[in-house]
Write an enzyme that holds these catalytic residues in place. Structure first.
Site, PDB file in Angstrom:
ATOM      1  N   HIS A   1       0.829  -1.216   0.000  1.00 50.86           N
ATOM      2  CA  HIS A   1       0.000   0.000   0.000  1.00 50.86           C
ATOM      3  C   HIS A   1       0.861   1.263   0.000  1.00 50.86           C
ATOM      4  O   HIS A   1       0.410   2.322   0.416  1.00 50.86           O
ATOM      5  CB  HIS A   1      -0.900   0.025   1.235  1.00 50.86           C
ATOM      6  CG  HIS A   1      -1.697  -1.207   1.440  1.00 50.86           C
ATOM      7  ND1 HIS A   1      -2.539  -1.709   0.468  1.00 50.86           N
ATOM      8  CD2 HIS A   1      -1.792  -2.055   2.492  1.00 50.86           C
ATOM      9  CE1 HIS A   1      -3.112  -2.808   0.933  1.00 50.86           C
ATOM     10  NE2 HIS A   1      -2.674  -3.049   2.147  1.00 50.86           N
TER      11      HIS A   1
ATOM     12  N   HIS B   1      -6.816  -4.879  -0.441  1.00 51.17           N
ATOM     13  CA  HIS B   1      -6.020  -6.086  -0.220  1.00 51.17           C
ATOM     14  C   HIS B   1      -6.061  -7.033  -1.402  1.00 51.17           C
ATOM     15  O   HIS B   1      -5.751  -8.212  -1.277  1.00 51.17           O
ATOM     16  CB  HIS B   1      -6.475  -6.790   1.054  1.00 51.17           C
ATOM     17  CG  HIS B   1      -6.085  -6.028   2.279  1.00 51.17           C
ATOM     18  ND1 HIS B   1      -6.720  -6.172   3.485  1.00 51.17           N
ATOM     19  CD2 HIS B   1      -5.130  -5.109   2.479  1.00 51.17           C
ATOM     20  CE1 HIS B   1      -6.163  -5.359   4.371  1.00 51.17           C
ATOM     21  NE2 HIS B   1      -5.185  -4.702   3.786  1.00 51.17           N
TER      22      HIS B   1
END
Lengths: 343, 199
Positions: A65, A227
């Site tokens: 991320h 995710h």
């Protein structure tokens, strides 16, 4: 399956082993003036913090991320982060070590995205801090409209509003607010924020060098998280202006009442270019104008991606006037854009 | 009476070894299948460390499960062991208050209620039973009953919550692990009660 080095379109990752440790080392080297990497267990610290800061701000979560989380380490934002493996929560030992290193005289505040693993590992670290006599509280970021369902106990996922929460909390922490005041502020900012994300192509699997899931031609995933998982539904891909309008319908409908001034985040999911993102922001700003919302400021770029997923998220936060100075306060970090001022 | 913590650790490790296959079966049914491995590895590591370092066994269990055991349930067990260790260090007769503190910590972290199909469904009734006569045997029976009841519950927390009704029919593995702990404590502290192992 061929290794990722020889697969056409494959990512440039180590051919064997975990890609996170070399990335952490490279990040720490590239930003050595701002951050420090500590090992056993791995965590990262900001080198500089405002003298008035009484509370250490600690965040963390899965890797993949970037620039979240370590990119927001530094004066005006976070004091320490715990990086997990790709798309996986950090171990409670990492959170504990980061928290111990960052704790101020008034303790530590954990900024946690709403995912079960993150909640539990930060929660266990909080219990261990309590046993060690270090005060801690938690701000839970849960902005994702796509997972707003009464059917489960898990609630909305935490996504790109994390950047807004961390920026405002960092400014407030530098102003000397205490632990309870910061925790309450963080909860109010999170409650004033909603997001939605779409993707036109899955992220490349680090294991196979191929998209992690396939989409039918002409379809997009509507309501993805960060995710790499599929969304609850695939929908026919509309013209981009219509897609933006539909997303803003959903986000504004879910946004609690509050000021008409909004912070806007147009966030790339990793495989979306600045050319695309700024074009999207032009659509967003025009659409918000027609809805009677005033853009107080905007972040446009890749802040919370899901590896190299092609897609974007839109986040709105109703900006209370008293929060404005904390948004405008300087942030000296590897990744927060310093010069703001959107229209 | 002071609890022989070392004996509890060894008894618990032996019981989990014996139940490893069943714990794995339960976790394959409702989770990702590694709970038996994690619990057994944690207990073996704790026993080995205790051989080297000595000291109160629950403190060693707490350190190992918080620091080294993977998954989410392993560190939750570590919180329980740590709170029991803290209570026993202050007062050797304070197992009940330590277990209650551990339950409190686990509920704060996991945010689970009774009936959510988690280890709380075995731990909460065991903690309640520790206040009656023959407390350890009563707690072992209460934990075993609570674990057995989870087979009929739909999960609201944890990985099994993604499975809906498909998790029904087999007990929650975390609850089973708790039942084995309370069996080990009872078999050491009140051996004449002869409570059968729950799994």
């Amino acid at each position: 399956m061929a290794t990722d080095r020889t697969t056409p379109g494959g990512p440039f990752l180590p051919a064997d082993g975990d890609p996170v440790p070399p990335a952490l080392r490279g990040f720490a080297r590239a930003h050595a003036a701002l951050v420090e990497l500590r090992d056993d267990p791995p965590h990262l610290l900001a080198r500089d913090r405002a003298p008035a800061r009484r509370v250490g701000l600690v965040s963390g979560g899965g890797s993949g991320h970037e620039p979240l989380h370590a990119g927001f380490l530094g004066r005006g934002m976070l004091d320490a982060v715990a990086p997990g493996k790709v798309f996986a929560s950090p171990h409670n030992r990492q959170v504990l070590a980061a928290s111990r290193a960052a704790a101020g005289p008034d303790g530590v505040l954990h900024v946690v995205k709403n995912y079960t693993g993150d909640r539990i590992n930060f929660g266990i670290a909080a219990e261990r801090l309590r046993l060690a006599g270090i005060a801690s509280r938690r701000v839970l970021v849960d902005d994702d409209v796509a997972t707003d369902s009464a059917d489960t106990a898990t609630g909305r996922r935490g996504t790109a509003a994390t950047v807004v929460v961390e920026k405002l909390l960092g400014g407030a922490a530098d102003a000397g607010l205490g632990l309870d005041e910061l925790a309450d502020l963080g909860a109010r900012v999170a409650a004033a924020s909603r997001s939605l994300a779409v993707a036109s192509r899955a992220q490349t699997s680090p294991h196979t060098g191929r998209p992690a899931f396939d989409l039918e031609p002409g379809e997009i995933e509507y309501g993805v998280g960060i995710h790499g998982e599929r969304a609850a539904r695939s929908v026919p891909r509309p013209p981009t202006a219509d897609l933006v309008a539909r997303m803003l319908d959903a986000v504004t409908a879910a946004l609690p009442d509050g000021p008409g001034d909004v912070l806007v985040v147009v966030n790339g999911l990793g495989g979306t270019t600045p050319l695309e993102l700024y074009g999207l922001y032009d659509l967003v700003a025009g659409d918000l104008d027609r809805r009677g919302l005033t853009v107080a400021d905007a972040l446009v770029g890749t802040f919370v991606p899901a590896l190299d997923m092609a897609g974007f998220s839109l986040t709105l936060t109703r900006l209370r006037p008293e929060w404005r100075p904390w948004w405008d306060a300087p942030a000296v970090t590897p990744a927060f854009p310093r010069a703001n001022g959107a229209a | 009476m002071d609890l022989d913590q070392n004996a509890v650790l060894r008894r618990y490790a032996t019981a989990v070894d014996a139940a490893h296959g069943e714990l794995t079966r339960l976790d394959r049914h409702s989770g990702d299948g590694d709970f038996g491995d994690n619990l057994r590895a944690g207990l073996r590591a704790a026993a080995a460390r205790h051989d080297r370092t000595g000291g109160p066994a629950f403190a060693v269990l707490g350190e190992v499960f918080l620091d080294e055991v993977g998954g989410t349930s392993g560190p939750l067990f570590g919180l329980l062991f740590t709170e029991i260790a803290r209570a026993l260090a202050a007062d050797p007769g304070a197992f009940a208050s330590g277990a209650a503190a551990g339950l409190g910590a686990i509920r704060r972290v996991g945010e689970a209620e009774i009936g959510d199909r988690t280890l709380v469904d075995a731990l909460a009734p065991a903690v309640d039973a520790l206040h009656g006569p023959r407390p350890f045997a009563a707690a072992a029976r209460a934990a075993a009953d609570g674990a057995a009841r989870t087979a009929g519950l739909r999960a609201r927390r944890g990985r099994a919550s993604y499975l809906g009704d498909r998790a029904l029919g087999a007990a929650d593995p975390g609850a089973a692990g708790i039942a084995l702990l309370f069996w080990a404590v009872a078999s050491v502290a009140e051996p004449d009660d002869d409570v059968p192992p729950p799994f």
